[in-house]
Design a protein around this motif. Structure first.
Motif, PDB file in Angstrom:
ATOM      1  N   MET A 175      54.387  57.919  55.960  1.00 40.12           N
ATOM      2  CA  MET A 175      55.545  58.530  56.472  1.00 40.12           C
ATOM      3  C   MET A 175      56.358  59.023  55.026  1.00 40.12           C
ATOM      4  O   MET A 175      56.110  58.245  54.238  1.00 40.12           O
ATOM      5  CB  MET A 175      56.297  57.222  56.860  1.00 40.12           C
ATOM      6  N   ASP A 176      56.731  60.319  55.100  1.00 41.53           N
ATOM      7  CA  ASP A 176      57.689  60.802  53.939  1.00 41.53           C
ATOM      8  C   ASP A 176      58.813  60.044  53.680  1.00 41.53           C
ATOM      9  O   ASP A 176      59.435  59.306  54.589  1.00 41.53           O
ATOM     10  CB  ASP A 176      57.896  62.421  54.242  1.00 41.53           C
ATOM     11  N   VAL A 177      59.441  60.026  52.409  1.00 38.29           N
ATOM     12  CA  VAL A 177      60.352  59.143  52.145  1.00 38.29           C
ATOM     13  C   VAL A 177      61.752  59.473  52.748  1.00 38.29           C
ATOM     14  O   VAL A 177      62.689  58.800  52.942  1.00 38.29           O
ATOM     15  CB  VAL A 177      60.638  59.336  50.725  1.00 38.29           C
ATOM     16  N   THR A 178      61.968  60.846  53.232  1.00 41.72           N
ATOM     17  CA  THR A 178      63.184  61.402  54.014  1.00 41.72           C
ATOM     18  C   THR A 178      63.233  60.771  55.221  1.00 41.72           C
ATOM     19  O   THR A 178      64.387  60.121  55.632  1.00 41.72           O
ATOM     20  CB  THR A 178      63.043  62.879  54.041  1.00 41.72           C
ATOM     21  N   THR A 179      62.037  60.755  56.078  1.00 41.64           N
ATOM     22  CA  THR A 179      61.842  60.197  57.193  1.00 41.64           C
ATOM     23  C   THR A 179      62.148  58.411  57.294  1.00 41.64           C
ATOM     24  O   THR A 179      62.908  58.078  57.795  1.00 41.64           O
ATOM     25  CB  THR A 179      60.738  60.180  58.221  1.00 41.64           C
TER      26      THR A 179
ATOM     27  N   TYR B 203      58.737  53.334  46.793  1.00 42.47           N
ATOM     28  CA  TYR B 203      58.257  53.066  48.347  1.00 42.47           C
ATOM     29  C   TYR B 203      57.010  53.593  48.590  1.00 42.47           C
ATOM     30  O   TYR B 203      56.223  54.469  47.981  1.00 42.47           O
ATOM     31  CB  TYR B 203      59.412  54.004  49.052  1.00 42.47           C
ATOM     32  N   GLY B 204      56.233  52.473  49.241  1.00 41.99           N
ATOM     33  CA  GLY B 204      54.863  52.808  49.813  1.00 41.99           C
ATOM     34  C   GLY B 204      53.825  52.145  48.998  1.00 41.99           C
ATOM     35  O   GLY B 204      52.831  52.355  49.377  1.00 41.99           O
ATOM     36  N   ARG B 205      54.256  51.502  47.779  1.00 45.31           N
ATOM     37  CA  ARG B 205      53.346  50.909  47.073  1.00 45.31           C
ATOM     38  C   ARG B 205      53.674  49.270  47.212  1.00 45.31           C
ATOM     39  O   ARG B 205      54.848  48.773  47.205  1.00 45.31           O
ATOM     40  CB  ARG B 205      53.746  51.229  45.605  1.00 45.31           C
ATOM     41  N   CYS B 206      52.707  48.512  47.347  1.00 42.50           N
ATOM     42  CA  CYS B 206      52.695  47.139  47.289  1.00 42.50           C
ATOM     43  C   CYS B 206      53.583  46.513  46.389  1.00 42.50           C
ATOM     44  O   CYS B 206      53.245  46.686  45.160  1.00 42.50           O
ATOM     45  CB  CYS B 206      51.536  46.519  47.635  1.00 42.50           C
ATOM     46  N   VAL B 207      54.313  45.534  46.387  1.00 44.78           N
ATOM     47  CA  VAL B 207      55.225  45.234  45.360  1.00 44.78           C
ATOM     48  C   VAL B 207      54.455  43.954  44.557  1.00 44.78           C
ATOM     49  O   VAL B 207      54.838  43.608  43.365  1.00 44.78           O
ATOM     50  CB  VAL B 207      56.601  44.471  45.712  1.00 44.78           C
ATOM     51  N   ASP B 208      53.324  43.591  45.192  1.00 40.73           N
ATOM     52  CA  ASP B 208      52.415  42.448  44.403  1.00 40.73           C
ATOM     53  C   ASP B 208      51.284  43.036  43.828  1.00 40.73           C
ATOM     54  O   ASP B 208      51.161  42.877  42.333  1.00 40.73           O
ATOM     55  CB  ASP B 208      51.968  41.455  45.423  1.00 40.73           C
TER      56      ASP B 208
ATOM     57  N   ARG C 110      65.176  56.277  59.095  1.00 40.41           N
ATOM     58  CA  ARG C 110      64.754  55.074  59.662  1.00 40.41           C
ATOM     59  C   ARG C 110      65.453  54.042  59.145  1.00 40.41           C
ATOM     60  O   ARG C 110      66.000  53.265  59.798  1.00 40.41           O
ATOM     61  CB  ARG C 110      63.500  55.133  60.080  1.00 40.41           C
ATOM     62  N   LEU C 111      65.544  53.783  58.007  1.00 40.81           N
ATOM     63  CA  LEU C 111      65.900  52.601  57.395  1.00 40.81           C
ATOM     64  C   LEU C 111      67.538  52.431  57.285  1.00 40.81           C
ATOM     65  O   LEU C 111      67.943  51.417  57.396  1.00 40.81           O
ATOM     66  CB  LEU C 111      65.329  52.579  55.701  1.00 40.81           C
TER      67      LEU C 111
END
Length: 110
Positions: free
Chosen positions: A1-5, A75-80, A9-10
């Motif tokens: 999902m692109d960051v704009t979408t 965004y889109g990367r695991c924080v761990d 949504r968020l």
């Protein structure tokens, strides 16, 4: 999902949660006669509302953190583990902060 979408949504999810939280925090509408049964029912309703408010606030925090990750470019990367979070997971849960394996580990620790 692109960051704009994702951001759209968020932000929509955040607005919905803020409305729900406002309702949960609101005062009861109308005045009614109080009986012992009403008091017991009110306590149960208050407990249920408090539990729902706790969940809603937790969900709100996850959404705010996801928007922050968008702003930071993470965004889109695991924080761990920093691996990509699968597209399907982000479609289903745009606030997801972890890949499936890391989320599973986190849930098992609880």
């Amino acid at each position: 999902m692109d960051v704009t979408t994702a951001r759209e949504r968020l932000e929509e999810m955040l607005a919905d949660l803020d409305r729900s939280i406002g309702v949960l925090r609101g005062e009861p509408v109308g005045v009614r006669d109080r009986s012992a049964a009403d008091a017991g029912s009110d306590l149960t309703d208050a407990d249920r509302a408090q539990a729902m408010l706790t969940v809603a606030n937790s969900q709100r925090q996850a959404i705010v953190e996801a928007i922050r990750r968008i702003d930071e470019g993470a965004y889109g990367r695991c924080v761990d583990c920093a691996k990509p979070v699968p597209e399907g997971r982000l479609e289903a849960r745009p606030e997801a902060a972890r890949c499936v394996p890391c989320q599973g580990k986190r849930e098992r620790r609880r």
